[in-house]
Motif scaffolding. Sequence first.
Motif, PDB file in Angstrom:
ATOM      1  N   GLY A   1      -4.998  15.540  11.905  1.00  0.00           N
ATOM      2  CA  GLY A   1      -6.334  15.975  12.296  1.00  0.00           C
ATOM      3  C   GLY A   1      -6.334  17.345  12.935  1.00  0.00           C
ATOM      4  N   GLY A   2      -7.437  18.045  12.812  1.00  0.00           N
ATOM      5  CA  GLY A   2      -7.536  19.402  13.323  1.00  0.00           C
ATOM      6  C   GLY A   2      -8.405  19.529  14.554  1.00  0.00           C
TER       7      GLY A   2
ATOM      8  N   GLY B   1      -4.855  20.084   7.370  1.00  0.00           N
ATOM      9  CA  GLY B   1      -4.367  18.764   6.993  1.00  0.00           C
ATOM     10  C   GLY B   1      -5.392  17.927   6.261  1.00  0.00           C
ATOM     11  N   ALA B   2      -6.581  17.805   6.829  1.00  0.00           N
ATOM     12  CA  ALA B   2      -7.622  16.987   6.204  1.00  0.00           C
ATOM     13  C   ALA B   2      -8.126  17.612   4.912  1.00  0.00           C
ATOM     14  CB  ALA B   2      -8.782  16.790   7.174  1.00  0.00           C
ATOM     15  N   LEU B   3      -8.184  18.938   4.868  1.00  0.00           N
ATOM     16  CA  LEU B   3      -8.686  19.624   3.673  1.00  0.00           C
ATOM     17  C   LEU B   3      -7.776  19.377   2.478  1.00  0.00           C
ATOM     18  CD1 LEU B   3      -9.680  23.040   5.321  1.00  0.00           C
ATOM     19  CD2 LEU B   3     -11.166  21.086   4.833  1.00  0.00           C
ATOM     20  N   ILE B   4      -6.477  19.495   2.694  1.00  0.00           N
ATOM     21  CA  ILE B   4      -5.525  19.258   1.601  1.00  0.00           C
ATOM     22  C   ILE B   4      -5.488  17.777   1.248  1.00  0.00           C
ATOM     23  CG2 ILE B   4      -3.117  19.441   0.897  1.00  0.00           C
ATOM     24  CD1 ILE B   4      -2.874  21.857   2.790  1.00  0.00           C
TER      25      ILE B   4
ATOM     26  N   ALA C   1      -9.416   9.518   1.846  1.00  0.00           N
ATOM     27  CA  ALA C   1      -8.662  10.474   2.669  1.00  0.00           C
ATOM     28  C   ALA C   1      -9.048  10.253   4.126  1.00  0.00           C
ATOM     29  CB  ALA C   1      -8.974  11.911   2.259  1.00  0.00           C
ATOM     30  N   PHE C   2      -8.043  10.232   4.998  1.00  0.00           N
ATOM     31  CA  PHE C   2      -8.268   9.960   6.410  1.00  0.00           C
ATOM     32  C   PHE C   2      -7.631  11.028   7.292  1.00  0.00           C
ATOM     33  CE2 PHE C   2      -7.598   5.436   4.772  1.00  0.00           C
ATOM     34  CZ  PHE C   2      -8.952   5.131   4.716  1.00  0.00           C
ATOM     35  N   ILE C   3      -8.053  11.045   8.547  1.00  0.00           N
ATOM     36  CA  ILE C   3      -7.300  11.632   9.642  1.00  0.00           C
ATOM     37  C   ILE C   3      -7.258  10.557  10.734  1.00  0.00           C
ATOM     38  CG2 ILE C   3      -8.032  13.997   9.125  1.00  0.00           C
ATOM     39  CD1 ILE C   3      -9.803  13.786  11.721  1.00  0.00           C
ATOM     40  N   ALA C   4      -6.411  10.774  11.742  1.00  0.00           N
ATOM     41  CA  ALA C   4      -6.354   9.816  12.853  1.00  0.00           C
ATOM     42  C   ALA C   4      -5.947  10.527  14.134  1.00  0.00           C
ATOM     43  CB  ALA C   4      -5.367   8.696  12.544  1.00  0.00           C
ATOM     44  N   ASP C   5      -6.604  10.179  15.218  1.00  0.00           N
ATOM     45  CA  ASP C   5      -6.273  10.663  16.563  1.00  0.00           C
ATOM     46  C   ASP C   5      -5.913  12.143  16.584  1.00  0.00           C
ATOM     47  OD1 ASP C   5      -6.691   8.185  17.783  1.00  0.00           O
ATOM     48  OD2 ASP C   5      -4.635   7.533  17.422  1.00  0.00           O
ATOM     49  N   PRO C   6      -6.877  13.019  16.212  1.00  0.00           N
ATOM     50  CA  PRO C   6      -6.598  14.455  16.298  1.00  0.00           C
ATOM     51  C   PRO C   6      -6.468  14.902  17.745  1.00  0.00           C
ATOM     52  CG  PRO C   6      -8.917  14.081  15.838  1.00  0.00           C
ATOM     53  CD  PRO C   6      -8.245  12.734  15.763  1.00  0.00           C
ATOM     54  N   VAL C   7      -6.036  16.140  17.946  1.00  0.00           N
ATOM     55  CA  VAL C   7      -5.776  16.635  19.305  1.00  0.00           C
ATOM     56  C   VAL C   7      -7.034  16.700  20.158  1.00  0.00           C
ATOM     57  CG1 VAL C   7      -3.729  17.939  18.645  1.00  0.00           C
ATOM     58  CG2 VAL C   7      -5.979  19.039  18.519  1.00  0.00           C
TER      59      VAL C   7
ATOM     60  N   LYS D   1       0.836  -1.196   0.000  1.00  0.00           N
ATOM     61  CA  LYS D   1       0.000   0.000   0.000  1.00  0.00           C
ATOM     62  C   LYS D   1       0.878   1.256   0.000  1.00  0.00           C
ATOM     63  CE  LYS D   1      -4.035  -2.125   0.486  1.00  0.00           C
ATOM     64  NZ  LYS D   1      -3.582  -3.536   0.552  1.00  0.00           N
ATOM     65  N   ARG D   2       0.551   2.182  -0.912  1.00  0.00           N
ATOM     66  CA  ARG D   2       1.261   3.468  -0.957  1.00  0.00           C
ATOM     67  C   ARG D   2       0.404   4.524  -0.260  1.00  0.00           C
ATOM     68  NH1 ARG D   2       5.207   5.110  -4.337  1.00  0.00           N
ATOM     69  NH2 ARG D   2       4.045   6.943  -5.025  1.00  0.00           N
ATOM     70  N   ILE D   3       0.997   5.162   0.726  1.00  0.00           N
ATOM     71  CA  ILE D   3       0.266   6.118   1.562  1.00  0.00           C
ATOM     72  C   ILE D   3       0.994   7.449   1.543  1.00  0.00           C
ATOM     73  CG2 ILE D   3      -0.504   6.611   3.917  1.00  0.00           C
ATOM     74  CD1 ILE D   3      -0.340   3.451   4.304  1.00  0.00           C
ATOM     75  N   PHE D   4       0.239   8.512   1.306  1.00  0.00           N
ATOM     76  CA  PHE D   4       0.800   9.857   1.333  1.00  0.00           C
ATOM     77  C   PHE D   4       0.361  10.531   2.629  1.00  0.00           C
ATOM     78  CE2 PHE D   4       0.828  14.403  -0.356  1.00  0.00           C
ATOM     79  CZ  PHE D   4       2.209  14.528  -0.216  1.00  0.00           C
ATOM     80  N   VAL D   5       1.330  11.079   3.370  1.00  0.00           N
ATOM     81  CA  VAL D   5       1.093  11.673   4.681  1.00  0.00           C
ATOM     82  C   VAL D   5       1.352  13.166   4.628  1.00  0.00           C
ATOM     83  CG1 VAL D   5       1.763  11.638   7.112  1.00  0.00           C
ATOM     84  CG2 VAL D   5       1.775   9.516   5.797  1.00  0.00           C
ATOM     85  N   ILE D   6       0.421  13.945   5.198  1.00  0.00           N
ATOM     86  CA  ILE D   6       0.518  15.409   5.206  1.00  0.00           C
ATOM     87  C   ILE D   6       0.405  15.908   6.642  1.00  0.00           C
ATOM     88  CG2 ILE D   6      -0.530  17.568   4.420  1.00  0.00           C
ATOM     89  CD1 ILE D   6      -1.727  15.941   2.076  1.00  0.00           C
ATOM     90  N   ASN D   7       1.389  16.688   7.064  1.00  0.00           N
ATOM     91  CA  ASN D   7       1.405  17.173   8.443  1.00  0.00           C
ATOM     92  C   ASN D   7       1.779  18.660   8.463  1.00  0.00           C
ATOM     93  OD1 ASN D   7       1.664  17.642  11.161  1.00  0.00           O
ATOM     94  ND2 ASN D   7       3.237  16.115  11.523  1.00  0.00           N
TER      95      ASN D   7
END
Length: 353
Positions: free
Chosen positions: A74-75, A107-110, A122-128, A2-8
């Motif tokens: 996550g925001g 992050g999630a928007l982009i 598109a995912f997010i995980a464990d936001p603040v 699996k190829r995953i792109f991460v944005i932070n």
Amino acid sequence: MKRIFVINPGSTSTKTAVFEDEKAVWMSGGHHPAHETAAFRCVNDQYEYRRDFIMRNLREAGIALDFDAVIGRGGLLKPLHGGVYAVNERMKHDLRHAQHEHVCNLGALIADEIAQQCHCPAFIADPVVVDEMQPQARLTGLPGIERKSIFHALNSKAVARKHAASVGRRYEDMNVIVAHMGGGISVGAHRKGQVIDVNNALDGEGPFSPERAGTLPASQLVDMCFSGVYSIKQIKAMLSGKGGLVAHLGTNDMITVASKAEQGEEPWRSVLEAMLYTVAKQIGAMYVALGGHADAIILTGGIAYSTYCVDRLRSQTEFLAPVTVMPGEGEMESLAYNALGALNGELPVQEYV
């Protein structure tokens, strides 16, 4: 594979990475000069600027938009349980109209825009804003004022899971205390996979830190607020951003502070010792929240790289439970881990409502 792109996206930088399963095959991080970000009226106005920066980096690296998933940091959404969430229209609306402005909201928007071009989720995980606090942890002595769960959930849960795996156990079967120590400091009580109590690291509750004032004597704070000397904006800046080590020493550079403290220089030594004392006290409080049953105390975040700081915290807390040091933030790896788990069906994908 699996190829995953991460944005932070962070306050002064944007980090991106491509993972093939658990392995990072490309990482890129860029600093955003203050004069560039200062040109934007608000965080939402930085959307195109940050997106274009990411897309330019991908083009220059020759990386095609061919991913199985894109996951963003996550925001500041409404309170929710930990885990992986699919980006949906409700989430995007809430991020654009979030009560607190922070660049992590982008992050999630982009991620969603790039995922649409790749025809992948598109995912997010464990936001603040992960909120698993037990009811008695919320109530304060004043009706109308409730404690909030805002902390370094992504890294805190990730290091707890990694520690559990390293000792042949499941996170959901353990009690651990995780102290994430960076510009802000959050100390959480993790009971069987749920963070049942934690200080609000965004607003400065709990220990004071390189940039946060921490819990203050309420009456003195009220006097300061009504002194006529400070605006509400100035007061809030002192609580979060210009408090803690910045207020006492004029810097949030922990390398410099720890080095001077180790050499016995004052006031560096006394101020840092006091900060670490407040962290140790918060660890003790979370030990009580767990009913005196903790399998481990995990020290993580950037400050955990400092032997000076770790040694002092260890001496003050190791009588409660074994102390494990897992320095750094590990946010990129944590995001990729969550996306891979979702793609492989090992972690449930939740709906934001």
